[in-house]
Structures are given as C-alpha cells and as structure tokens.
Design an enzyme around this catalytic site. Sequence first.
Site, PDB file in Angstrom:
ATOM      1  N   ASP A 238       0.828  -1.208   0.000  1.00  0.00           N
ATOM      2  CA  ASP A 238       0.000   0.000   0.000  1.00  0.00           C
ATOM      3  C   ASP A 238       0.864   1.260   0.000  1.00  0.00           C
ATOM      4  OD1 ASP A 238      -2.790   1.151   0.593  1.00  0.00           O
ATOM      5  OD2 ASP A 238      -1.595   2.037   2.202  1.00  0.00           O
ATOM      6  N   GLU A 300       1.481  -0.520  -5.090  1.00  0.00           N
ATOM      7  CA  GLU A 300       0.471   0.491  -5.434  1.00  0.00           C
ATOM      8  C   GLU A 300       1.245   1.725  -5.883  1.00  0.00           C
ATOM      9  OE1 GLU A 300      -3.282   3.042  -3.730  1.00  0.00           O
ATOM     10  OE2 GLU A 300      -1.503   2.760  -2.509  1.00  0.00           O
TER      11      GLU A 300
HETATM   12  C1  NOJ Z   1      -4.220   3.284  -0.650  1.00  0.00           C
HETATM   13  C2  NOJ Z   1      -5.406   2.402  -0.385  1.00  0.00           C
HETATM   14  O1  NOJ Z   1      -5.766   1.726  -1.569  1.00  0.00           O
HETATM   15  C3  NOJ Z   1      -6.494   3.302   0.147  1.00  0.00           C
HETATM   16  O2  NOJ Z   1      -7.746   2.637   0.215  1.00  0.00           O
HETATM   17  C4  NOJ Z   1      -6.066   3.810   1.498  1.00  0.00           C
HETATM   18  O3  NOJ Z   1      -7.028   4.732   1.975  1.00  0.00           O
HETATM   19  C5  NOJ Z   1      -4.707   4.526   1.400  1.00  0.00           C
HETATM   20  N1  NOJ Z   1      -3.752   3.817   0.619  1.00  0.00           N
HETATM   21  C6  NOJ Z   1      -4.102   4.707   2.763  1.00  0.00           C
HETATM   22  O4  NOJ Z   1      -3.690   3.470   3.296  1.00  0.00           O
END
Ligand code: NOJ
Length: 594
Positions: A238, A300
């Site tokens: 993430d 991500e």
């Molecule tokens: C990316 C995640 O996909 C999202 O849902 C989240 O709110 C943020 N990172 C913070 O962890």
Amino acid sequence: MRLTGLLVALAATGVLITGGARAAAATPPAHRAPWWRGAVIYEIYPRSFQDSNGDGRGDLRGIERRLGYLQWLGVDAIWIAPMYPSPQVDFGYDISNYEGVDPRFGSLADMERLIAAAKQHHIRVILDMVLNHTSDRHPWFIAASSSRSDPKHDWYVWSDGKPGRGPNAHDGRVPPNNWVSLFGGSAWQWVPAVHQFYYHAFYRQQPDLNWRNPQVRRAMFAVMRFWLDRGVAGFRLDAVPQLFEDPKLRDERPLGGVNAFGDPILDQSRTGDLPEVHVVMRELRRLVDSYPGDRVLIGETYLPTIQDLDRWYGGARHDELQLPMDMRLGFHGDHDHLDAAAFRRRIMAAESGLHGSEPLFVFDNHDNVRSIDRYGDGRHDPMINELLGSVLLTTRATALLYYGEEIGMHTTPPARRSQVRDPIGIRGWPKEKGRDGERTPMQWTPGPQAGFSTNPRTWLPVPANHATINVQTERADPGSQLNWYRHLIALRRGESALRDGRLRMLDPGDPNVLAYLRGDAGGGIVIAMNCSAVARTVSLHIAAAGVQPVPVETLLTNAPGLRDARSLRNLTLPPYATWIARLRGRPRSSASAN
Ligand code: NOJ
C-alpha cells in the site's frame, strides 16, 4: 479522479468461442514459472464480497464460500484488502495489529483455513501490506506518543514545528512546512504529551512510520515473515512510494489551484518516491526471494511516467518489485475516454520501457470510480466493459481484476452526505463523495441483498441494478459480460501466444481500432477492438508487422458478423466489439510489405 489525481499530482450477443478456449477452461492451469507472469489476480474488498454470519459485512468465511466461483472464473490469485485488527477509520488501512485478523472478518484460524482451501482451488492468496503507516491505536504509536524518551518515539516522523500563530498553532508553534494530507488538511498533527507534531500522509489516525529507523524495518520485515510462513503468495504494498519524506522537511512546490478539500495542490516532491525507498524495495525483494514458490511483491504505484515505473522493477537489474502497478493504461486522468491511440501508446510504452519486465495492468480498484463509469457512455456500457476486459486480458501483462468488474458492476455513490461512510467523502462533500460507490456489496443473485448477506442492513446499500447485473443471471446467459470475461481468461490460459507471445501493433495509425498481434514462432493470435461508437470496417496489415498473411480462425468475438471470418481483410467491427482470431499456420517472418 480521486486517489489517482491525489497521488500522482499525477448486451453482448453472439459470443463465439471455439474449441481452443473451451478445452482450455477444462484443463488444469498450465503455469509457467513464475506463476504470476500473465496471471489474473482478483482484488477482494473483504467487507463487500460475501457475508457469512449475517452481520451485513463480508468476511473471510464468505470468501471461502466463493472460491468455487473464483476457480470457475479462472483467477490465479486473490488479493485481499486489509483484514487485520483495525479501528476501521480507513476501513482496515489503519492497522493496530499486523499479526492477526479483525474479529469483524474472522480469526487467524479462518485465514489459515482460507489459504488452505484456496490452494485446493488452485488459487493463491496475496495480502495487502501497509508499510507506510499504522493506526494511531497501534501499541507502537501509543508508546511513541506517550513521551519523547519512549524507545518507540523515533518509530514515527516527528517535528517540533516552528514558532507561529493561526488555526494550526499549538502553544505558539505551527507545522514545520506546507505539506498536506492526501485526505485533506495539514499533514501534521499536534500531540500535547510530547509537544510535537507527527506526520500523516493520510488520515490523522494513520501516523507515518519512520523508515529511517532500522528497528522499524526489522519490525515490518518480521510481520511479513509472519505471513509468508503461513503460506501467503505475496503482498500488495500500500502507498509504497510514500515511505520516505525529505529529512529537512522542506516545503513542496504549489502547482496552482486547490483540490476537492480546498488544499493547495503540491508537487509531492518531498513526500513521494524519494530515492531511499528503492533501497528498502531491494531488501524486501531479497526477503520474499528467500522463500520458495515465487512469492510476489505488487506495488500500489501511481507514477507519471514509464521511466518512473521502470525504477520500481529495479530497471535492468530486476531486483525490486516484480509487479508495480501500471496505472497509466487504465486511469488516464480525470476524463477517461476510450481512445485507441492512447491505449496503443501506453501499451507500447510498457512493452518497450520496462527492460522486459512484466507489466501489471489494472482498470479498477477500491479507490476509484469504476471503469465502466469512467469509460462508459450510458448506451453501450456492456460492450464497453467487454472491450476493457479485452484490453486487460489480451495484452502481454499480468492482469488485476476488481470484484464485480467481470459482471459490469457500476459505481453507486451515496445520494446524501448523511449516508457517506468513507471519511474523505464526509470531509470533501459534495466535490469528493468518497469511495463508497465502488465498494458496494458484490452482486451474486437477483434476490434479497443480491445474495451478499441475509441481513437487510448491509454495511453499504446493495445497488438496485442487482436485479439484472449479478453472477447468477449472467452465468446462465452465454452472451453475458461475465461469460465474456471467463472466456477471455480461459483463452489466455490456453493459448501460449496470448500468455507469452510478444506484442506487435497492427495499423498503428488507425484512430479507432486498436489491433495487435500476439505471438512468436509457435503461433500467432490477432486481436482487434473497435474503440468507437460507430461500426468500422478494417483490413489488418500483418505483413507490416513482419508476418506473412495466412488464413485465420475466429477464437472469440462479440461481433456476430465475424464468427466465420477467414481472413484479415474487410472486417466489420460493430461499436466497441472485439474480434480475436488465430493465424492458421506459422506466422513466418516476412520481408515484403502487405
Ligand atoms: C491506498 C489504499 O488503496 C487506500 O484505500 C487507502 O485509503 C490509502 N492507501 C491509505 O492506506
């Protein structure tokens, strides 16, 4: 488009499927090593997939119940969004214990059971790993914020701030710089007990960890081992470009304008993609490589250029993430529209700009308006959804599917602020309605609660369109979007040219029809997709791609008139239709032009 923008500062009828793909669906998966190359990875938002205990929220046992469906669809792995113990401020992305399961979702034993059951279905389990921040209720942060002399204090990012006045002032001190939270407001939060501000890239309940502290690295690596030892196939990392911040805490450059929260738009040069993060990625890669079974690291990674993305693979060294997400294909910007030329450019950039690494393409996730609502025109939505599936599943890439994408689920945002569950929607209303719309319950049946839960009070409302858009109805309809996705997945699994073959663009000047050849000396497959709202008649010039024309055999199409097409000439593709055909005979190299 919300997270993309924030992080980047950046009725199908007449489907024809011939023997190859049908046979492929029946044969066991013939994976190349490593398994993730060309795999289909299916994202599950656990709150919204399947409720097993009638509390109106999805859970792990619910996922287990649906493994048969996922195997039927043909997915190779599931990525489960965070299911760890959490106060759920950010629905699990605020973790208070990395080595457990939130009771709302089940228990550690349920997770172990799920991993074992998934294996029986030839499905691997990938977990979400939040390295950038913890919950403010995590024992680490509770200790860290209790006293400056606590051994955990330095595990987070602190600043004394600077003298000043104003709304963010505390005891005559203001935050050290202009950094803003991606979820609105200043990125700094004052803690009276230590007389300091801490940094949070997201909600204030999500304090950022200090990755310059070696103890933090050790602790997070131990957490990852905990799960690798339990057999998970890898992690989706993430917000991973956000791990480091400028040690001098210098201001970021305003780019002009304000976002949905009214905050200035900054260049994120001091809080995103800092060079040190790559050192950590190499360490992480060594960690997963020390385990058998090709464990995988998915990133991500909302990044503006292919060169930026290539660095996340480790460039020519291939020693960082195996699969950082390429968001450039599926998320063009705030105004996505079907554009054959743009798709072509981005596919070719990934083909040629990644030192031969495997791209990871994605059109949908739990943070963005669903692709059908970004690319759809309201008239041809099922065909457009099928076209997006064709691009996703016929290019040379690993594919990420988001639950419901395969049946054409739409985004259903809350109608009123009082109904919003996602805090960014409460804060940003009405410009930013939050992410509830793309997180509505999976639509399994036309019945009560779409078969998601026995409880009429589901955590988010079940969209009314579940009467027609649902797994049960679509499974029974050979011409459905669901069956289109399933056939595409089966075809890609069964045809080595689609899984491994190189990709050569055909007729690259065509503004409407995106066409390419997949294949090598062993066989070739041609894919043509009409990205426009009017029928297009084309002839595909494969000789220009270095291959002599040969007769063809249609493998899969949602253009009824093309079922019996035998050549690459005069093909009429209805609006948004796809045609996939096998070259009969070896695609020999050709010196002559067509
Ligand atoms: C990316 C995640 O996909 C999202 O849902 C989240 O709110 C943020 N990172 C913070 O962890």
